[in-house]
Design a protein around this motif. Structure first.
Motif, PDB file in Angstrom:
ATOM      1  N   MET A  56     -12.518   2.900 -21.375  1.00 35.39           N
ATOM      2  CA  MET A  56     -12.836   2.440 -20.050  1.00 35.39           C
ATOM      3  C   MET A  56     -11.588   2.568 -19.180  1.00 35.39           C
ATOM      4  N   THR A  57     -11.796   2.972 -17.943  1.00 32.28           N
ATOM      5  CA  THR A  57     -10.670   3.144 -17.032  1.00 32.28           C
ATOM      6  C   THR A  57     -10.713   2.097 -15.934  1.00 32.28           C
ATOM      7  N   GLY A  58      -9.572   1.870 -15.340  1.00 30.98           N
ATOM      8  CA  GLY A  58      -9.441   0.965 -14.209  1.00 30.98           C
ATOM      9  C   GLY A  58      -8.626   1.636 -13.123  1.00 30.98           C
ATOM     10  N   LYS A  59      -8.695   1.068 -11.913  1.00 27.74           N
ATOM     11  CA  LYS A  59      -7.966   1.617 -10.775  1.00 27.74           C
ATOM     12  C   LYS A  59      -6.955   0.593 -10.284  1.00 27.74           C
ATOM     13  N   ALA A  60      -5.793   1.082  -9.862  1.00 29.03           N
ATOM     14  CA  ALA A  60      -4.760   0.219  -9.293  1.00 29.03           C
ATOM     15  C   ALA A  60      -3.908   1.033  -8.331  1.00 29.03           C
ATOM     16  N   TYR A  61      -3.329   0.336  -7.366  1.00 25.33           N
ATOM     17  CA  TYR A  61      -2.453   0.953  -6.371  1.00 25.33           C
ATOM     18  C   TYR A  61      -1.003   0.664  -6.718  1.00 25.33           C
ATOM     19  N   TYR A  62      -0.142   1.652  -6.474  1.00 24.50           N
ATOM     20  CA  TYR A  62       1.290   1.521  -6.734  1.00 24.50           C
ATOM     21  C   TYR A  62       2.078   2.210  -5.628  1.00 24.50           C
ATOM     22  N   ILE A  63       3.296   1.765  -5.420  1.00 24.96           N
ATOM     23  CA  ILE A  63       4.254   2.498  -4.596  1.00 24.96           C
ATOM     24  C   ILE A  63       5.313   3.017  -5.545  1.00 24.96           C
ATOM     25  N   THR A  64       5.605   4.305  -5.426  1.00 25.59           N
ATOM     26  CA  THR A  64       6.568   4.962  -6.309  1.00 25.59           C
ATOM     27  C   THR A  64       7.121   6.187  -5.573  1.00 25.59           C
ATOM     28  N   THR A  65       7.711   7.090  -6.307  1.00 27.60           N
ATOM     29  CA  THR A  65       8.155   8.358  -5.718  1.00 27.60           C
ATOM     30  C   THR A  65       7.310   9.498  -6.285  1.00 27.60           C
ATOM     31  N   LEU A 122      -0.581   9.352  -1.098  1.00 26.47           N
ATOM     32  CA  LEU A 122      -0.265   9.588   0.308  1.00 26.47           C
ATOM     33  C   LEU A 122       1.233   9.448   0.471  1.00 26.47           C
ATOM     34  N   SER A 123       1.847  10.451   1.077  1.00 30.20           N
ATOM     35  CA  SER A 123       3.283  10.403   1.316  1.00 30.20           C
ATOM     36  C   SER A 123       3.603   9.318   2.337  1.00 30.20           C
ATOM     37  N   ILE A 178       0.535  -0.812   8.625  1.00 33.80           N
ATOM     38  CA  ILE A 178       0.342  -1.973   7.760  1.00 33.80           C
ATOM     39  C   ILE A 178       1.313  -3.068   8.189  1.00 33.80           C
ATOM     40  N   SER A 179       0.781  -4.242   8.512  1.00 28.89           N
ATOM     41  CA  SER A 179       1.613  -5.346   8.996  1.00 28.89           C
ATOM     42  C   SER A 179       1.793  -6.409   7.919  1.00 28.89           C
ATOM     43  N   ALA A 180       2.682  -7.353   8.198  1.00 23.76           N
ATOM     44  CA  ALA A 180       2.947  -8.447   7.258  1.00 23.76           C
ATOM     45  C   ALA A 180       1.669  -9.242   7.019  1.00 23.76           C
ATOM     46  N   ALA A 235      -4.973  -2.830   3.340  1.00 23.62           N
ATOM     47  CA  ALA A 235      -4.097  -1.655   3.401  1.00 23.62           C
ATOM     48  C   ALA A 235      -4.859  -0.394   3.004  1.00 23.62           C
ATOM     49  N   ALA A 236      -5.662  -0.477   1.941  1.00 21.72           N
ATOM     50  CA  ALA A 236      -6.441   0.688   1.487  1.00 21.72           C
ATOM     51  C   ALA A 236      -7.425   1.132   2.558  1.00 21.72           C
ATOM     52  N   GLU A 237      -8.060   0.188   3.243  1.00 21.51           N
ATOM     53  CA  GLU A 237      -8.994   0.528   4.319  1.00 21.51           C
ATOM     54  C   GLU A 237      -8.274   1.238   5.458  1.00 21.51           C
ATOM     55  N   THR A 238      -7.093   0.751   5.813  1.00 20.41           N
ATOM     56  CA  THR A 238      -6.306   1.376   6.878  1.00 20.41           C
ATOM     57  C   THR A 238      -5.856   2.774   6.472  1.00 20.41           C
ATOM     58  N   LEU A 239      -5.335   2.916   5.258  1.00 16.93           N
ATOM     59  CA  LEU A 239      -4.837   4.207   4.792  1.00 16.93           C
ATOM     60  C   LEU A 239      -5.964   5.210   4.559  1.00 16.93           C
ATOM     61  N   ALA A 240      -7.170   4.722   4.331  1.00 17.04           N
ATOM     62  CA  ALA A 240      -8.320   5.615   4.128  1.00 17.04           C
ATOM     63  C   ALA A 240      -8.652   6.401   5.388  1.00 17.04           C
ATOM     64  N   ARG A 241      -8.149   5.983   6.540  1.00 15.86           N
ATOM     65  CA  ARG A 241      -8.335   6.770   7.770  1.00 15.86           C
ATOM     66  C   ARG A 241      -7.596   8.095   7.673  1.00 15.86           C
ATOM     67  N   VAL A 242      -6.504   8.089   6.900  1.00 15.56           N
ATOM     68  CA  VAL A 242      -5.706   9.305   6.696  1.00 15.56           C
ATOM     69  C   VAL A 242      -6.163  10.038   5.437  1.00 15.56           C
ATOM     70  N   HIS A 243      -6.438   9.285   4.375  1.00 14.24           N
ATOM     71  CA  HIS A 243      -6.838   9.859   3.082  1.00 14.24           C
ATOM     72  C   HIS A 243      -8.039   9.056   2.571  1.00 14.24           C
ATOM     73  N   PRO A 244      -9.269   9.504   2.856  1.00 17.60           N
ATOM     74  CA  PRO A 244     -10.476   8.731   2.513  1.00 17.60           C
ATOM     75  C   PRO A 244     -10.602   8.344   1.046  1.00 17.60           C
ATOM     76  N   LEU A 245     -10.022   9.097   0.132  1.00 20.56           N
ATOM     77  CA  LEU A 245     -10.153   8.781  -1.291  1.00 20.56           C
ATOM     78  C   LEU A 245      -9.294   7.590  -1.715  1.00 20.56           C
ATOM     79  N   LEU A 246      -8.473   7.069  -0.808  1.00 14.75           N
ATOM     80  CA  LEU A 246      -7.682   5.875  -1.108  1.00 14.75           C
ATOM     81  C   LEU A 246      -8.464   4.587  -0.881  1.00 14.75           C
ATOM     82  N   ARG A 247      -9.648   4.687  -0.270  1.00 12.11           N
ATOM     83  CA  ARG A 247     -10.476   3.504  -0.017  1.00 12.11           C
ATOM     84  C   ARG A 247     -10.886   2.886  -1.355  1.00 12.11           C
TER      85      ARG A 247
END
Length: 111
Positions: free
Chosen positions: A1-10, A27-28, A86-88, A95-107
């Motif tokens: 079984m797989t799961g999804k998670a968001y990360y910030i990295t390089t 997304l860069s 993305i604000s404080a 954040a995912a909803e906002t970024l999905a405007r640029v990259h829909p697969l991030l929703r």
């Protein structure tokens, strides 16, 4: 079984682990047209528990809170995502909803 998670990295650190993922979308966070190893990215990773545990143990990956948790992203994550509006106090889901405007697969989606 797989799961999804968001990360910030390089980009380079994402490449180092990419073979473990079922899928991933990123997304860069930098303005550079061509990503280089040091380019900071937000990545949505779909993978098994082993893949996520490896990322959680890697200090090069900052995990964002679960998208359905009502917990704000860290100030470091907010600063990295600020150029994308993305604000404080923003949650991962917001954040995912906002970024999905640029990259829909991030929703965030639950199937």
């Amino acid at each position: 079984m797989t799961g999804k998670a968001y990360y910030i990295t390089t980009f380079g650190d994402w490449q180092r682990h990419a073979g473990r993922f079922a899928t991933s979308h990123w997304l860069s966070l930098d303005v550079a047209a061509q990503p280089e190893a040091a380019t900071r990215i937000l990545v949505l990773v779909e993978g098994d528990e082993g893949a996520h545990l490896a990322l959680d143990d890697d200090p090069a990956f900052e995990p964002l809170p679960h998208p359905l948790a009502q917990k704000s992203i860290s100030s470091a994550a907010q600063a990295a995502l600020a150029p994308h509006g993305i604000s404080a106090g923003t949650t991962t889901f917001e954040a995912a909803e906002t970024l999905a405007r640029v990259h829909p697969l991030l929703r965030h989606r639950v199937f």
